[in-house]
Design a protein around this motif. Structure first.
Motif, PDB file in Angstrom:
ATOM      1  N   ARG A   4       0.884  -1.340   0.092  1.00 47.67           N
ATOM      2  CA  ARG A   4      -0.009  -0.029   0.056  1.00 47.67           C
ATOM      3  C   ARG A   4       0.918   1.274   0.087  1.00 47.67           C
ATOM      4  NH1 ARG A   4      -5.542  -0.122   1.223  1.00 47.67           N
ATOM      5  NH2 ARG A   4      -5.217   1.396   2.709  1.00 47.67           N
ATOM      6  N   ASN A  40      -3.510   0.382  -5.476  1.00 50.29           N
ATOM      7  CA  ASN A  40      -4.248   0.076  -4.638  1.00 50.29           C
ATOM      8  C   ASN A  40      -3.674  -0.875  -3.683  1.00 50.29           C
ATOM      9  OD1 ASN A  40      -6.968   1.201  -4.627  1.00 50.29           O
ATOM     10  ND2 ASN A  40      -6.328   1.245  -6.879  1.00 50.29           N
ATOM     11  N   TYR A  98      -6.941  -7.596   3.928  1.00 51.41           N
ATOM     12  CA  TYR A  98      -7.385  -7.390   5.268  1.00 51.41           C
ATOM     13  C   TYR A  98      -6.572  -8.012   6.280  1.00 51.41           C
ATOM     14  CZ  TYR A  98      -9.829  -7.183   9.563  1.00 51.41           C
ATOM     15  OH  TYR A  98     -10.214  -6.884  11.036  1.00 51.41           O
ATOM     16  N   LEU A 101      -3.454  -5.882   6.891  1.00 52.46           N
ATOM     17  CA  LEU A 101      -3.751  -4.595   7.434  1.00 52.46           C
ATOM     18  C   LEU A 101      -4.050  -4.938   8.911  1.00 52.46           C
ATOM     19  CD1 LEU A 101      -6.315  -3.112   4.874  1.00 52.46           C
ATOM     20  CD2 LEU A 101      -3.635  -2.376   5.529  1.00 52.46           C
ATOM     21  N   ASP A 226      -6.635   1.395  12.723  1.00 50.51           N
ATOM     22  CA  ASP A 226      -5.852   2.519  12.833  1.00 50.51           C
ATOM     23  C   ASP A 226      -4.527   1.979  12.927  1.00 50.51           C
ATOM     24  OD1 ASP A 226      -7.658   4.825  13.161  1.00 50.51           O
ATOM     25  OD2 ASP A 226      -8.323   3.563  14.831  1.00 50.51           O
ATOM     26  N   GLU A 237       0.314   4.638   7.798  1.00 53.63           N
ATOM     27  CA  GLU A 237      -0.854   4.172   7.023  1.00 53.63           C
ATOM     28  C   GLU A 237      -2.121   4.782   7.235  1.00 53.63           C
ATOM     29  OE1 GLU A 237      -2.373   1.499   4.042  1.00 53.63           O
ATOM     30  OE2 GLU A 237      -0.274   2.235   4.327  1.00 53.63           O
ATOM     31  N   VAL A 240      -8.376   2.525   7.951  1.00 51.64           N
ATOM     32  CA  VAL A 240      -9.288   1.967   6.946  1.00 51.64           C
ATOM     33  C   VAL A 240     -10.523   1.355   7.599  1.00 51.64           C
ATOM     34  CG1 VAL A 240      -9.234  -0.167   5.331  1.00 51.64           C
ATOM     35  CG2 VAL A 240      -7.070   1.106   5.551  1.00 51.64           C
ATOM     36  N   TYR A 242     -13.460  -1.543   6.938  1.00 57.27           N
ATOM     37  CA  TYR A 242     -13.536  -2.983   6.187  1.00 57.27           C
ATOM     38  C   TYR A 242     -14.906  -3.388   6.266  1.00 57.27           C
ATOM     39  CZ  TYR A 242     -12.851  -7.834   5.228  1.00 57.27           C
ATOM     40  OH  TYR A 242     -12.791  -9.046   4.688  1.00 57.27           O
ATOM     41  N   TYR A 251     -12.972  -1.834   1.027  1.00 59.55           N
ATOM     42  CA  TYR A 251     -11.998  -1.130   2.112  1.00 59.55           C
ATOM     43  C   TYR A 251     -12.074   0.294   1.705  1.00 59.55           C
ATOM     44  CZ  TYR A 251      -9.534  -5.724   2.215  1.00 59.55           C
ATOM     45  OH  TYR A 251      -9.205  -7.026   2.377  1.00 59.55           O
ATOM     46  N   ASP A 253     -10.909   4.271   2.837  1.00 60.29           N
ATOM     47  CA  ASP A 253      -9.871   4.982   3.375  1.00 60.29           C
ATOM     48  C   ASP A 253      -9.646   6.465   3.159  1.00 60.29           C
ATOM     49  OD1 ASP A 253      -8.916   4.982   0.751  1.00 60.29           O
ATOM     50  OD2 ASP A 253      -7.144   3.791   1.030  1.00 60.29           O
ATOM     51  N   LYS A 254     -10.627   6.804   2.427  1.00 59.11           N
ATOM     52  CA  LYS A 254     -10.857   8.293   2.261  1.00 59.11           C
ATOM     53  C   LYS A 254     -11.294   8.852   3.623  1.00 59.11           C
ATOM     54  CE  LYS A 254     -11.966   8.109  -2.782  1.00 59.11           C
ATOM     55  NZ  LYS A 254     -11.781   6.899  -2.724  1.00 59.11           N
ATOM     56  N   ILE A 258     -13.822   7.467   6.580  1.00 56.26           N
ATOM     57  CA  ILE A 258     -13.441   7.343   8.026  1.00 56.26           C
ATOM     58  C   ILE A 258     -14.195   8.028   8.762  1.00 56.26           C
ATOM     59  CG2 ILE A 258     -11.414   7.065   9.608  1.00 56.26           C
ATOM     60  CD1 ILE A 258     -11.632   5.020   7.372  1.00 56.26           C
TER      61      ILE A 258
END
Length: 292
Positions: A4, A40, A98, A101, A226, A237, A240, A242, A251, A253-254, A258
């Motif tokens: 990522r 991505n 996932y 992460l 987080d 990072e 995210v 999920y 997923y 993450d914007k 969040i």
């Protein structure tokens, strides 16, 4: 995590070069979908050195950026994560991201409306879950089912490792009352939850039916991850969110996405029972199963 970070760096370089993904794909003679997967952080992308150098040339990367990305992409060819042994047999590719992460997260927040979260499931409970049609694993394939169960059990070592993440779980009262397998399996499962709640990095709360309508009822099950911060206090990072379905996952993450799930989580924590009261309720239901 590594992939990522590579993806974000390549995306930044592409945009700095003033290229759209379509333009870059055409000039690199590669499919747009391939560039999309790279940016991505898709797990299965292979970074050949010649391809990486071609991208760096096109994007006009600085010497520092070239050295960094050549080193990072080389690391993807050398490193193998423990869960790769499950790829192709019991582990959907969309779930690989996932797990990576989850393993790198410093804080995991989960809401479950129907089932005990995977990190807290006993083997017997997981066997019942994977035996039921509708999940990502073929319920009729015994070998894949057993590998999926073993993967789930191995993931739970995350909670007791060195520098374990903080796990905060909110479950619907239905999770306690919906029998999965026998009463014995349920009693064992609820005692497993109580045992996990004794860990200093695990908190568990229950949303009772009497809490009425809450934000989780609108959103459905989800996880928020987080990540650790560097020496400057910046997250390595982005967070995210999920969301999982039977045939894939989303997923998010914007920042605005969040923020929306942070708001949902805040609403749920305000409506859930406190930790002590949640433990008392879980214990009470476990005793009822034991007597059944």
């Amino acid at each position: 995590m590594l992939r990522r970070q590579i993806g974000r760096k390549f995306e930044s370089l592409r945009k700095s070069a003033g290229l759209t993904m379509e333009q870059a794909a055409e000039r690199l003679d590669r499919a747009r979908a391939t560039l999309h997967r790279i940016e991505n952080g898709a797990e299965h992308v292979r970074f050949r050195q010649a391809d990486v150098q071609q991208m760096l040339d096109l994007y006009g990367a600085s010497t520092d950026d070239r050295e960094l990305l050549l080193a990072l992409t080389a690391a993807t060819r050398e490193n193998k994560n423990w869960w790769h042994d499950y790829v192709g047999s019991g582990l959907p590719r969309w779930f690989q991201l996932y797990i990576g992460l989850e393993a790198a997260a410093s804080n995991i927040r989960q809401y479950e409306a129907e089932l005990v979260p995977g990190l807290l499931q006993t083997r017997a409970y997981a066997e019942e879950v994977f035996r039921t049609p509708g999940g990502s694993i073929d319920a009729k394939d015994s070998s894949e089912r057993q590998r999926a169960i073993q993967l789930r059990v191995e993931r739970q070592a995350l909670l007791t490792r060195f520098s374990a993440p903080q796990l905060s779980v909110i479950i619907n009262e239905a999770v306690l009352l919906r029998r999965v397998g026998s009463a014995t399996i349920m009693a064992e499962q609820l005692h497993q939850i109580l045992k996990a709640a004794e860990l200093p990095n695990v908190t568990i709360q229950v949303v009772e039916f009497s809490a009425g309508l809450h934000a989780g009822a609108m959103a459905g099950a989800f996880s928020i991850l987080d990540f650790p911060k560097d020496s400057n206090g910046k997250e390595v990072e982005p967070p995210v969110a999920y969301l999982e379905a039977a045939t894939g996952a989303i997923y998010l993450d914007k920042p605005h996405e969040i923020a929306a799930y942070d708001t949902i989580w805040a609403d749920m924590t305000s409506r859930a029972l406190t930790e002590p009261r949640s433990k008392n309720l879980i214990q009470q239901v476990a005793e009822e199963y034991s007597r059944a």
